[in-house]
Design a protein around this motif. Structure first.
Motif, PDB file in Angstrom:
ATOM      1  N   TYR A 191     -33.280   7.694  11.136  1.00 10.66           N
ATOM      2  CA  TYR A 191     -34.145   9.106  11.321  1.00 10.66           C
ATOM      3  C   TYR A 191     -35.548   9.045  10.784  1.00 10.66           C
ATOM      4  O   TYR A 191     -36.425   9.822  12.009  1.00 10.66           O
ATOM      5  CB  TYR A 191     -33.346   9.871  10.118  1.00 10.66           C
ATOM      6  CG  TYR A 191     -33.968  11.296   9.654  1.00 10.66           C
ATOM      7  CD1 TYR A 191     -34.054  12.223  10.700  1.00 10.66           C
ATOM      8  CD2 TYR A 191     -34.573  11.360   8.623  1.00 10.66           C
ATOM      9  CE1 TYR A 191     -34.609  13.305  10.253  1.00 10.66           C
ATOM     10  CE2 TYR A 191     -35.050  12.501   7.993  1.00 10.66           C
ATOM     11  CZ  TYR A 191     -35.230  13.479   9.119  1.00 10.66           C
ATOM     12  OH  TYR A 191     -35.670  14.880   8.707  1.00 10.66           O
ATOM     13  N   GLN A 192     -35.959   8.583   9.899  1.00  2.00           N
ATOM     14  CA  GLN A 192     -37.506   8.917   9.578  1.00  2.00           C
ATOM     15  C   GLN A 192     -38.343   8.181  10.583  1.00  2.00           C
ATOM     16  O   GLN A 192     -39.424   8.414  10.792  1.00  2.00           O
ATOM     17  CB  GLN A 192     -37.683   8.675   8.259  1.00  2.00           C
ATOM     18  CG  GLN A 192     -37.261   9.723   7.277  1.00  2.00           C
ATOM     19  CD  GLN A 192     -37.979   9.670   5.976  1.00  2.00           C
ATOM     20  OE1 GLN A 192     -38.304   8.568   5.220  1.00  2.00           O
ATOM     21  NE2 GLN A 192     -38.324  11.080   5.348  1.00  2.00           N
ATOM     22  N   ASP A 226     -28.098   2.624   1.664  1.00  2.00           N
ATOM     23  CA  ASP A 226     -28.045   3.950   2.426  1.00  2.00           C
ATOM     24  C   ASP A 226     -29.351   4.399   2.772  1.00  2.00           C
ATOM     25  O   ASP A 226     -29.454   5.093   3.752  1.00  2.00           O
ATOM     26  CB  ASP A 226     -27.031   4.812   1.541  1.00  2.00           C
ATOM     27  CG  ASP A 226     -25.695   4.343   1.443  1.00  2.00           C
ATOM     28  OD1 ASP A 226     -25.108   3.592   2.249  1.00  2.00           O
ATOM     29  OD2 ASP A 226     -25.033   4.794   0.653  1.00  2.00           O
ATOM     30  N   GLN A 227     -30.090   4.356   1.765  1.00  2.00           N
ATOM     31  CA  GLN A 227     -31.695   4.849   2.158  1.00  2.00           C
ATOM     32  C   GLN A 227     -32.407   4.403   3.241  1.00  2.00           C
ATOM     33  O   GLN A 227     -32.810   4.797   4.201  1.00  2.00           O
ATOM     34  CB  GLN A 227     -32.266   4.661   0.703  1.00  2.00           C
ATOM     35  CG  GLN A 227     -31.856   5.701  -0.292  1.00  2.00           C
ATOM     36  CD  GLN A 227     -32.826   5.587  -1.612  1.00  2.00           C
ATOM     37  OE1 GLN A 227     -33.327   4.684  -1.996  1.00  2.00           O
ATOM     38  NE2 GLN A 227     -33.137   6.746  -2.229  1.00  2.00           N
ATOM     39  N   VAL A 228     -32.180   3.019   3.195  1.00  2.00           N
ATOM     40  CA  VAL A 228     -32.837   2.193   4.327  1.00  2.00           C
ATOM     41  C   VAL A 228     -32.374   2.722   5.670  1.00  2.00           C
ATOM     42  O   VAL A 228     -33.133   2.814   6.779  1.00  2.00           O
ATOM     43  CB  VAL A 228     -32.717   0.611   4.164  1.00  2.00           C
ATOM     44  CG1 VAL A 228     -33.216  -0.089   5.542  1.00  2.00           C
ATOM     45  CG2 VAL A 228     -33.399   0.400   2.816  1.00  2.00           C
ATOM     46  N   SER A 243     -37.935  17.624  10.318  1.00  2.00           N
ATOM     47  CA  SER A 243     -38.591  16.723   9.288  1.00  2.00           C
ATOM     48  C   SER A 243     -38.126  17.188   7.862  1.00  2.00           C
ATOM     49  O   SER A 243     -38.459  16.803   6.777  1.00  2.00           O
ATOM     50  CB  SER A 243     -40.295  17.235   9.211  1.00  2.00           C
ATOM     51  OG  SER A 243     -40.373  18.383   9.365  1.00  2.00           O
ATOM     52  N   LEU A 244     -37.329  18.471   7.820  1.00  6.18           N
ATOM     53  CA  LEU A 244     -36.934  19.046   6.474  1.00  6.18           C
ATOM     54  C   LEU A 244     -35.309  18.997   6.369  1.00  6.18           C
ATOM     55  O   LEU A 244     -34.668  19.630   5.738  1.00  6.18           O
ATOM     56  CB  LEU A 244     -37.232  20.317   6.511  1.00  6.18           C
ATOM     57  CG  LEU A 244     -38.843  20.633   6.480  1.00  6.18           C
ATOM     58  CD1 LEU A 244     -38.945  22.049   6.587  1.00  6.18           C
ATOM     59  CD2 LEU A 244     -39.466  20.350   5.079  1.00  6.18           C
ATOM     60  N   ARG A 245     -34.657  17.726   6.925  1.00  6.68           N
ATOM     61  CA  ARG A 245     -33.555  17.561   6.994  1.00  6.68           C
ATOM     62  C   ARG A 245     -32.725  17.334   5.402  1.00  6.68           C
ATOM     63  O   ARG A 245     -31.958  17.573   5.022  1.00  6.68           O
ATOM     64  CB  ARG A 245     -33.066  16.181   7.971  1.00  6.68           C
ATOM     65  CG  ARG A 245     -31.727  15.897   7.608  1.00  6.68           C
ATOM     66  CD  ARG A 245     -31.499  14.496   8.455  1.00  6.68           C
ATOM     67  NE  ARG A 245     -30.287  13.833   8.177  1.00  6.68           N
ATOM     68  CZ  ARG A 245     -30.137  12.571   8.737  1.00  6.68           C
ATOM     69  NH1 ARG A 245     -30.487  12.208   9.929  1.00  6.68           N
ATOM     70  NH2 ARG A 245     -29.021  11.931   8.153  1.00  6.68           N
TER      71      ARG A 245
END
Length: 579
Positions: free
Chosen positions: A313-314, A305-307, A496-498
């Motif tokens: 997004y990032q 999920d992080q990947v 950037s603060l999502r």
């Protein structure tokens, strides 16, 4: 020209060029688009001359220090002490980056519930966002062992920063010689941006340490084999779980192997030596894969999920909140370091120095992949300092080399100390720090906190609560009245603060059975002038405002102010305002 005249001319030339470089950067400061410590923000009226005088004094000091020669066993302790002393000057910084709230929250779970709970609930009860668990794990251990006091994490980070300078020295010594290693370690102190990062409860400085440790141990294991193979595999495991970006940077390990194999063949080494090198490499890869595989299998869904977030997004988001290479390599890093690193390419190519490929690889990746943010390349900076050290080692005059090194370090320290630090101490983030310390002077045991939604929110306002908690020993009770509308959430979703939208309020902030008589009330809002909603005003019946913390830099969108209320007869502290 006599030797003395040449020496004096050289001293004057280096000192003049140091001051000239600073002056040119100041005049061109509008080119610095750094997101935290841009020169166009940090250099308020009068700061130019403060820094100019400090740099001039630094040049004089560098002249006397250049007469000192450090050899052998003295080099590493000197680097450790010098970097520790320099970094500790910045401990008064507030937590200037909101990401610290994530790492504090994660660490506090370990502090309160233990190591087993931390790993069992990582990515479940404990919100992981795109973070790896290693650094929050160590922060949590620091809190659990020594207490939840910010200075302990600052000592921890300062120690890792200082050890990074030492490891950089050892890598340079291993690749070339002691001089290149020492200059490489010392030049980390010639990067003003690093001073702003060491005191913060982030993962970047610890990640730099764990990455460097993995590189050094890998080199040692290829040389010595034996137990170093296991040590190397474990160091790679630690680096792997420090931060996702280390996965890319660990690509330097195959480069090290290729360089070693090529050198052995050029030397005409026997088949047995190349076979032994191949076996040691295989053992390290196998053990590393085993260690990493066992850990990944337990958290595969979380990592997957992080990947997805990182890629969707990032990665594209970096184009929106990136910085220019001019900012990174000329303002946030001393330009003479960048110039020396550039010259080192010519020198290494001319000498056909294969080992140079090891330090050049990661620097090349920054440009090839256009990683345009200083924070994201912190672990690469030691390689840049080694490249610069290699370039400086080509200078024949030993005294002028040391003098130039001293001027780079003292001028960078002057910029960080007299421009960056005062600017950060005026950020609105300092309101949380000052409010936390003020709360500790009050007799109540609990701080009941309300976060207000501003007219145009850039974060979920509750994210300020962990940062306040970091600075106070009071038990925080959070009343979650800050409810964002769908439109407001959508606006933050693309910023950037999502992460603030997905950082759930921990259960340890629930009120429990604590009585209101033992609570001091705290309002966190964008401005001290923001109106207080009626439901909160009802809760505040019988309370009087006793303090306001409302500094604002006028630059950053994310802003925090703090108002403190206490149940007292009358206003015991009329007019108290921290501004």
């Amino acid at each position: 020209m006599s030797g003395d005249k040449k020496r004096i001319s050289g001293i004057l030339a280096v000192a003049f060029f140091t001051l000239l470089t600073y002056s040119i950067l100041y005049l061109a400061r509008n080119l610095d688009d750094n997101r935290l410590s841009s020169w166009q923000w940090c250099f308020q009226p009068g700061v130019f001359w403060d820094v100019f005088i400090a740099i001039s004094a630094g040049c004089i000091l560098s002249h006397f220090l250049s007469k000192v020669t450090l050899r052998g066993k003295n080099a590493a302790p000197f680097l450790f002490v010098m970097s520790s002393a320099s970094a500790s000057l910045f401990w008064s910084e507030p937590e200037a980056i909101a990401d610290a709230s994530r790492y504090f929250t994660q660490a506090k779970y370990l502090e309160l519930y233990g190591v087993r709970y931390f790993f069992d609930q990582w990515g479940k009860v404990i919100p992981a966002w795109t973070d790896m668990p290693l650094v929050p794990f160590f922060y949590g251990l620091v809190f659990r062992i020594f207490g939840e006091v910010r200075v302990y994490t600052q000592i921890f980070n300062t120690m890792l920063f200082s050890l990074s300078a030492v490891i950089t020295y050892l890598i340079g010594k291993h690749l070339w010689d002691e001089e290149v290693g020492f200059y490489g370690g010392a030049l980390l102190l010639g990067m003003p941006y690093l001073y702003s990062q060491v005191p913060l409860m982030l993962v970047d400085i610890p990640t730099m340490f764990f990455f460097l440790l993995a590189v050094l141990m890998f080199m040692k294991a290829l040389d010595k084999g034996g137990t170093m193979v296991v040590v190397s595999a474990f160091a790679i495991f630690l680096a792997f779980f420090s931060k996702y970006s280390t996965w890319l940077m660990l690509s330097v390990l195959p480069v090290i192997v290729v360089v070693n194999f090529t050198q052995e063949r050029l030397k005409g080494a026997e088949t047995g030596k190349t076979t032994a090198l191949f076996l040691k490499t295989s053992y390290i890869i196998g053990l590393s894969a085993l260690f990493i595989g066992l850990a990944v299998s337990k958290e595969l869904s979380v990592i997957s999920d992080q990947v997805k977030i990182l890629m969707a997004y990032q990665k594209p988001g970096l184009n929106r909140w990136g910085e220019s290479f001019i900012s990174i390599f000329f303002f946030q890093i001393h330009p003479l370091i960048s110039a020396a690193a550039l010259y080192s390419i010519y020198s290494a190519v001319r000498k056909k120095n294969l080992k140079y490929m090891i330090v050049a690889w990661l620097i090349a990746l920054v440009f090839l992949l256009e990683i345009r943010r200083t924070r994201y390349i912190i672990m690469v900076l030691p390689m840049l300092s080694l490249a610069a050290a290699y370039g400086m080692s080509r200078m024949e005059n030993a005294y002028l080399k040391k003098f130039l090194l001293g001027c780079i370090i003292t001028s960078s320290l002057a910029v960080a100390l007299f421009a960056y630090l005062p600017f950060m101490q005026k950020m609105s983030a300092v309101n949380l720090k000052e409010a936390g310390r003020f709360l500790d002077t009050l007799p109540e045991r609990n701080a009941e906190v309300f976060a207000l939604v501003p007219a145009e929110p850039v974060v979920d306002p509750w994210v300020s609560v962990p940062l306040l908690d970091l600075f106070t020993q009071k038990r925080i009770i959070y009343n979650n009245v800050a409810v964002l509308s769908e439109g407001e959430r959508e606006r933050i979703q693309n910023s950037s603060l999502r992460f603030t939208l997905e950082l759930r309020v921990p259960s340890y902030y629930n009120g429990g059975s604590h009585t209101s008589e033992d609570n001091v009330l705290v309002i966190v809002s964008e401005s001290a002038k923001d109106p207080i909603p009626s439901e909160i005003r009802q809760r505040m019946a019988g309370y009087s405002q006793i303090a306001v913390f409302d500094k604002y830099d006028g630059i950053f969108q994310y802003r925090t102010s703090v108002r403190v209320f206490r149940r007292i007869a009358g206003d015991a502290m009329p007019g108290f305002k921290a501004n």
